[in-house]
Write an enzyme that holds these catalytic residues in place. Structure first.
Site, PDB file in Angstrom:
ATOM      1  N   GLY A  12       3.936 -41.578  70.592  1.00 48.68           N
ATOM      2  CA  GLY A  12       4.258 -41.338  72.005  1.00 48.68           C
ATOM      3  C   GLY A  12       5.725 -41.086  72.302  1.00 48.68           C
ATOM      4  N   ASN A  14       7.112 -38.221  72.701  1.00 52.50           N
ATOM      5  CA  ASN A  14       7.161 -37.192  73.753  1.00 52.50           C
ATOM      6  C   ASN A  14       6.795 -37.763  75.120  1.00 52.50           C
ATOM      7  OD1 ASN A  14       7.764 -34.287  72.819  1.00 52.50           O
ATOM      8  ND2 ASN A  14       6.554 -35.169  71.161  1.00 52.50           N
ATOM      9  N   LYS A  65     -18.472 -35.839  73.830  1.00 50.96           N
ATOM     10  CA  LYS A  65     -17.230 -35.604  74.581  1.00 50.96           C
ATOM     11  C   LYS A  65     -17.445 -35.643  76.094  1.00 50.96           C
ATOM     12  CE  LYS A  65     -14.428 -32.433  72.706  1.00 50.96           C
ATOM     13  NZ  LYS A  65     -13.240 -33.086  72.167  1.00 50.96           N
ATOM     14  N   ARG A  91      -7.295 -34.786  70.153  1.00 46.58           N
ATOM     15  CA  ARG A  91      -8.650 -34.299  70.407  1.00 46.58           C
ATOM     16  C   ARG A  91      -8.619 -33.008  71.201  1.00 46.58           C
ATOM     17  NH1 ARG A  91     -12.349 -37.941  69.369  1.00 46.58           N
ATOM     18  NH2 ARG A  91     -11.386 -39.872  68.719  1.00 46.58           N
ATOM     19  N   HIS A 109       3.189 -28.266  70.799  1.00 47.27           N
ATOM     20  CA  HIS A 109       2.752 -28.132  69.399  1.00 47.27           C
ATOM     21  C   HIS A 109       3.973 -27.855  68.514  1.00 47.27           C
ATOM     22  CE1 HIS A 109      -0.034 -27.363  66.158  1.00 47.27           C
ATOM     23  NE2 HIS A 109       0.693 -26.306  65.846  1.00 47.27           N
TER      24      HIS A 109
HETATM   25  C1  GRF Z   1       4.486 -33.907  68.370  1.00 45.87           C
HETATM   26  O1  GRF Z   1       5.147 -33.342  67.279  1.00 45.87           O
HETATM   27  C2  GRF Z   1       3.712 -32.872  69.133  1.00 45.87           C
HETATM   28  O2  GRF Z   1       4.236 -31.597  69.010  1.00 45.87           O
HETATM   29  C3  GRF Z   1       2.356 -32.928  68.478  1.00 45.87           C
HETATM   30  O3  GRF Z   1       2.155 -34.264  68.131  1.00 45.87           O
HETATM   31  C4  GRF Z   1       3.408 -34.886  67.930  1.00 45.87           C
HETATM   32  C5  GRF Z   1       3.400 -36.148  68.754  1.00 45.87           C
HETATM   33  O4  GRF Z   1       4.529 -36.943  68.498  1.00 45.87           O
HETATM   34  N1  GRF Z   1       1.348 -32.391  69.360  1.00 45.87           N
HETATM   35  P1  GRF Z   1       4.830 -38.198  69.447  1.00 45.87           P
HETATM   36  O5  GRF Z   1       3.597 -39.104  69.411  1.00 45.87           O
HETATM   37  O6  GRF Z   1       5.090 -37.677  70.815  1.00 45.87           O
HETATM   38  O7  GRF Z   1       6.019 -38.863  68.834  1.00 45.87           O
END
Ligand code: GRF
Length: 188
Positions: A12, A14, A65, A91, A109
């Site tokens: 987490g 991000n 789902k 997911r 991504h």
């Molecule tokens: C990130 O690199 C994002 O691009 C990908 O999953 C990773 C998540 O990292 N979709 P974090 O859990 O936010 O550290």
């Protein structure tokens, strides 16, 4: 104020970068909910530290789902969430949420899409030996990392960079690109 839900399955970082950008008033939004599908995910600790409610579920205890997404949808409606922000959510989003939140679901991504979609994008890119890597923010559709691209940022891969260096660089870019891109989106 735009109400958002963050979807995350793991660390987490991000999600944290988004929470921090809101705190600094660089992103005008409110995290109404964090949706998490892994019992032991560190993002839940981050949510607790920030006083954000978590909706936690285990996919395997549901009959498909649609069933768990209906439950998520109930919660999202209750919280009046407007945008779904995927940040390391492992997911695919299904019809229930795609229908309700058309053009309001975004993902980040760690590759320059359409190259290297799916799991372990960084590993795939390294195996291929690419000299330019990067990050993509895109709208979510039913496919795996296939929706329209909103923003991208690239960097050159230097000779001496190993997996650890590359992952750090990707995260540095993600943590500033994601909040900045969301702020632009929410203005409209
Ligand atoms: C990130 O690199 C994002 O691009 C990908 O999953 C990773 C998540 O990292 N979709 P974090 O859990 O936010 O550290």
């Amino acid at each position: 104020m735009t109400k958002i839900a963050l979807f995350a399955s793991g660390n987490g970082s991000n999600a944290q970068a988004i929470i921090d950008a809101i705190e600094r008033k660089e992103l005008h939004a409110q995290v109404a909910l964090i949706v998490c599908d892994r019992q032991e995910a560190y993002v839940k600790k981050r949510a607790e530290a920030s006083g954000i409610e978590v909706f936690s579920f285990e996919a395997k205890s549901f009959n498909g789902k649609d069933q768990y997404e209906k439950l998520i949808l109930e919660k999202l409606r209750e919280k009046e969430v407007e945008w779904l922000i995927l940040a390391g959510y492992m997911r695919l989003i299904g019809t229930v949420l795609l229908t309700e939140f058309e053009n309001k679901i975004v993902n980040i991504h760690p590759s320059l899409l359409p190259a290297f979609p799916g799991k372990d994008a960084v590993g795939q890119a390294m195996d291929y030996g690419v000299k330019v890597m990067g990050v993509t923010v895109h709208y979510v559709d039913a496919g795996m990392d296939t929706g329209p691209i909103i923003a991208q940022q690239a960097f050159s891969v230097k000779e001496q960079m190993n997996l650890d260096h590359i992952q750090k660089q990707i995260h540095r870019i993600e943590h500033q690109l994601y909040p900045k891109t969301l702020q632009k989106l929410f203005k409209y």
